[in-house]
Design a protein around this motif. Structure first.
Motif, mmCIF file in Angstrom:
data_model
loop_
_atom_site.group_PDB
_atom_site.id
_atom_site.type_symbol
_atom_site.label_atom_id
_atom_site.label_comp_id
_atom_site.label_asym_id
_atom_site.label_seq_id
_atom_site.Cartn_x
_atom_site.Cartn_y
_atom_site.Cartn_z
ATOM 1 N N VAL A 66 0.757 -1.209 0.144
ATOM 2 C CA VAL A 66 -0.085 0.034 -0.072
ATOM 3 C C VAL A 66 1.121 1.254 0.064
ATOM 4 O O VAL A 66 1.953 1.373 0.733
ATOM 5 C CB VAL A 66 -0.873 -0.103 1.350
ATOM 6 N N THR A 67 0.494 2.161 -0.767
ATOM 7 C CA THR A 67 1.349 3.454 -0.905
ATOM 8 C C THR A 67 0.252 4.669 -0.902
ATOM 9 O O THR A 67 -0.253 4.930 -1.560
ATOM 10 C CB THR A 67 1.979 3.610 -2.432
ATOM 11 N N LEU A 68 0.314 4.979 0.473
ATOM 12 C CA LEU A 68 -0.649 6.459 0.786
ATOM 13 C C LEU A 68 -0.201 7.360 -0.066
ATOM 14 O O LEU A 68 0.855 7.894 -0.224
ATOM 15 C CB LEU A 68 -0.508 6.467 2.104
ATOM 16 N N PHE A 69 -1.180 7.983 -0.662
ATOM 17 C CA PHE A 69 -1.180 9.095 -1.398
ATOM 18 C C PHE A 69 -0.479 8.944 -2.819
ATOM 19 O O PHE A 69 -0.104 9.831 -3.567
ATOM 20 C CB PHE A 69 -0.478 10.510 -0.959
ATOM 21 N N GLY A 70 0.119 7.850 -3.032
ATOM 22 C CA GLY A 70 0.617 7.441 -4.182
ATOM 23 C C GLY A 70 2.125 8.082 -4.225
ATOM 24 O O GLY A 70 2.877 7.911 -5.228
ATOM 25 N N LYS A 71 2.497 8.425 -2.736
ATOM 26 C CA LYS A 71 3.929 8.991 -2.745
ATOM 27 C C LYS A 71 4.736 8.526 -1.859
ATOM 28 O O LYS A 71 5.891 8.515 -1.930
ATOM 29 C CB LYS A 71 3.863 10.469 -2.668
ATOM 30 N N LEU A 72 4.299 8.109 -0.542
ATOM 31 C CA LEU A 72 4.935 7.757 0.541
ATOM 32 C C LEU A 72 5.356 6.452 0.177
ATOM 33 O O LEU A 72 5.384 5.734 -0.626
ATOM 34 C CB LEU A 72 4.123 7.855 1.905
#
Length: 185
Positions: A167-173
Motif C-alpha cells: 500500500v502506498t498512501l497518496f501514491g507518494k509515500l
C-alpha cells in the motif's frame, strides 16, 4: 480508465451482491477489499460514503469507521484533546506524533472499532485513512482488525495505490507491505 462516478456506482452495486457479502471468489482469504483513488478525489469519496450511510434501500448495512474520528474518540476518552495543541507548541510535533502513536496504536484502534453482534449483511467501511495519517497506518490496522472482522467484508477507502503486495498512501509515500487484501473496481 473508468471515471470515478462509474467506479463508485459499480462499487455501490458490488457491496450489495451476495458474492461480496459472503466473500466468494477469494480462495478462503479474508474478505478485505481496497477501493483506491487519487487523493484529490477525497471530497467525492466522502460524499459517496455519506450517501451510502443515508441510503435505506441498500441490501446491506454499512458500519463505518472514519479513522480520524476513531482517533479523536480515543483522545476524547482519555480527555487529552484540549491538551494536544499546547503540548505540541511546547514539546513539538514529533513528540505529539510519538505519544499519539503509542496511546492510539493499531490494537487500541481495533478495540475501539470492535462491535457485536455482527449481522449477516454488515459491511465494514474504513475511511478517513488520509486524515488519520501519520498517526494511524492502514497496513498495521488491517492486521489488527482481522480477527475481529473475519466474518464480515471490510472495504477500505484508500487514497493511494495498492498493487496487491504494497500500500502506498497518496501514491507518494514509502510503500508498506500488505498482501491480504484485494483491489476492488
Amino acid at each position: 480508465m473508468i471515471d470515478l462516478s462509474s467506479r463508485l456506482e459499480d462499487l455501490r452495486t458490488m457491496i450489495q451482491s451476495p458474492e461480496f457479502l459472503e466473500g466468494r471468489g477469494l480462495s478462503n482469504e479474508v474478505n478485505i477489499r481496497m477501493f483506491c483513488y487519487p487523493p484529490e478525489d477525497e471530497p467525492a469519496i466522502r460524499h459517496f460514503t455519506e450517501n451510502l450511510m443515508a441510503d435505506d434501500e441498500l441490501a446491506c448495512h454499512i458500519v463505518r469507521f472514519n479513522l480520524y474520528h476513531v482517533l479523536l474518540g480515543i483522545c476524547d476518552d482519555m480527555r487529552i484533546n484540549g491538551k494536544i495543541p499546547e503540548q505540541e507548541k511546547s514539546k513539538g510535533s514529533r513528540f505529539i506524533l510519538s505519544q499519539l502513536q503509542r496511546i492510539a496504536n493499531s490494537t487500541v484502534i481495533a478495540g475501539k472499532m470492535r462491535y457485536e453482534p455482527h449481522n449477516k449483511g454488515d459491511v465494514v467501511i474504513i475511511d478517513g485513512v488520509g486524515e488519520a495519517f501519520p498517526f494511524i497506518r492502514v497496513h498495521s490496522l488491517l492486521d489488527a482488525i482481522q480477527p475481529d472482522f473475519a466474518d464480515l467484508p471490510v472495504l477500505v477507502m484508500y487514497p493511494g495505490i495498492f498493487d496487491g503486495h504494497y500500500v502506498t498512501l497518496f501514491g507518494k509515500l514509502k510503500p508498506n507491505p500488505y498482501y491480504r487484501a484485494f483491489n476492488i473496481i
